[in-house]
Design an enzyme around this catalytic site. Structure first.
Site, mmCIF file in Angstrom:
data_model
loop_
_atom_site.group_PDB
_atom_site.id
_atom_site.type_symbol
_atom_site.label_atom_id
_atom_site.label_comp_id
_atom_site.label_asym_id
_atom_site.label_seq_id
_atom_site.Cartn_x
_atom_site.Cartn_y
_atom_site.Cartn_z
ATOM 1 N N THR A 86 39.550 37.519 35.308
ATOM 2 C CA THR A 86 39.914 37.831 36.823
ATOM 3 C C THR A 86 38.687 37.576 37.575
ATOM 4 O OG1 THR A 86 41.660 39.212 36.276
ATOM 5 C CG2 THR A 86 41.002 39.589 38.416
ATOM 6 N N ASP A 90 40.838 42.779 30.323
ATOM 7 C CA ASP A 90 42.079 43.306 29.440
ATOM 8 C C ASP A 90 41.575 43.395 27.993
ATOM 9 O OD1 ASP A 90 43.998 43.405 31.258
ATOM 10 O OD2 ASP A 90 44.886 41.365 30.751
#
Length: 321
Positions: free
Chosen positions: A13, A90
């Site tokens: 991200t 993640d």
């Protein structure tokens, strides 16, 4: 003379762009593009090394090894004070711990990412990256192992975990706290780990599966792991390390076939311990050859077991003390 760090980028991200309203494509920005958007410290020289541009759930053991090799290459330069790795959140905790137990260098290695993209309102990209760079050149972080910097806090790779899906306070180390903080570019360290594991991988990393335990669970997933050729299985038990009694016959078959089995707990704090005597208890598991995973969570236990299976001839309880 400026201090120098290597900024190793892998995607996530922190390097994402919006491709349509409300949707991001992770890992699109190169390191140079990411750096150009940030107000990097002027008193520190930053060498940018693009390794990959991947969403973090696309990073497996082979890609973790690529990241590790890139770090080791940069550490050959004695003028490098430290390393910063940008990574998707993640699986950030898994890569960070893998690096922690497979790299033996006293200089700081910092892993960071972001919960929001560079173009989001209130993005955490710039603060996390800037803070990580200051941590990477701080001599007080020497001999600390790999750390994760997130939301002005510094965490040990062994115990950090992602605890929120989207909030900028995305990481925590329940029961252990953080090692220090970064406030107005000043790094303050309050504690450091006293034990550092390091393993030299001699063989390919084998398949190791995580199997979550719950009421009424049977051995179907254990049998599937055996059939798939797993060399290790991590059981995420409950409480002190209990599993469903219906799993025991499959666990025994796995051990009989040469698979190393480790039991952990789904509890946020506390250790696996043989406190009870009944079928499926930690005591029963231990008596049948299962290794007690102490205070490791299932993801970290999987990383460690996989690395151990590629490094040592025999894995026993001593490695999880």
């Amino acid at each position: 003379m400026k201090k120098k760090i290597a900024l190793i980028t892998t995607g996530g991200t922190i390097a994402s762009k919006e491709v349509s309203k409300g949707l991001l494509r992770s890992g699109v920005l190169t390191g140079e593009e990411l750096a150009s958007l940030c107000q990097l410290p002027e008193d520190i020289e930053v060498k940018i090394v693009d390794v990959m541009q991947k969403p973090s759930m696309h990073i497996d053991f082979e890609k973790m090894k690529e990241i590790r090799d890139a770090i080791l290459k940069e550490l050959q330069d004695s003028t490098i004070c430290g390393i910063v790795v940008t990574h998707g959140t993640d699986s950030l905790e898994e890569t960070a711990y893998f690096l922690d137990i497979t790299i033996n260098d006293s200089r700081p290695i910092v892993v960071t990412g972001s919960q929001r993209s560079p173009h989001d309102i209130g993005t955490d990209v710039y603060s996390n990256l800037r803070n990580s760079i200051y941590v990477a050149v701080d001599p007080n972080l020497h001999h600390t192992g790999v750390v994760v910097v997130f939301n002005e806090r510094i965490y040990s790779a062994k115990y950090v975990k992602k605890v929120h899906a989207s909030n900028v306070q995305g990481f925590e180390s329940f029961g252990y706290g953080y090692l220090g903080i970064i406030d107005n570019d000043v790094v303050s360290i309050y504690q450091k780990p006293i034990v550092k594991d390091y393993y030299i991988m001699k063989r390919n990393i084998p398949r190791v599966d995580i199997i979550k335990c719950y009421t009424g669970a049977d051995g179907v997933f254990i049998e599937a792991a055996i059939h798939a050729g797993a060399k290790g299985i991590v059981l995420e038990g409950v409480g002190r390390g209990q599993v469903s009694p219906l799993m025991m016959s499959a666990i025994k078959r796995a051990i009989a076939s040469g698979i190393v089995v480790v039991v952990t707990t789904s509890a946020e704090e506390g250790k696996v311990h043989p406190s009870y005597s009944y079928t499926g208890s930690a005591h029963d598991l231990q008596q049948n050859g299962v290794i007690l995973g102490e205070d490791y969570d299932s993801k970290k236990a999987r990383i460690k077991l996989a690395v151990l299976l590629s490094s040592v001839d025999s894995v026993d309880q001593s490695y999880f003390k």
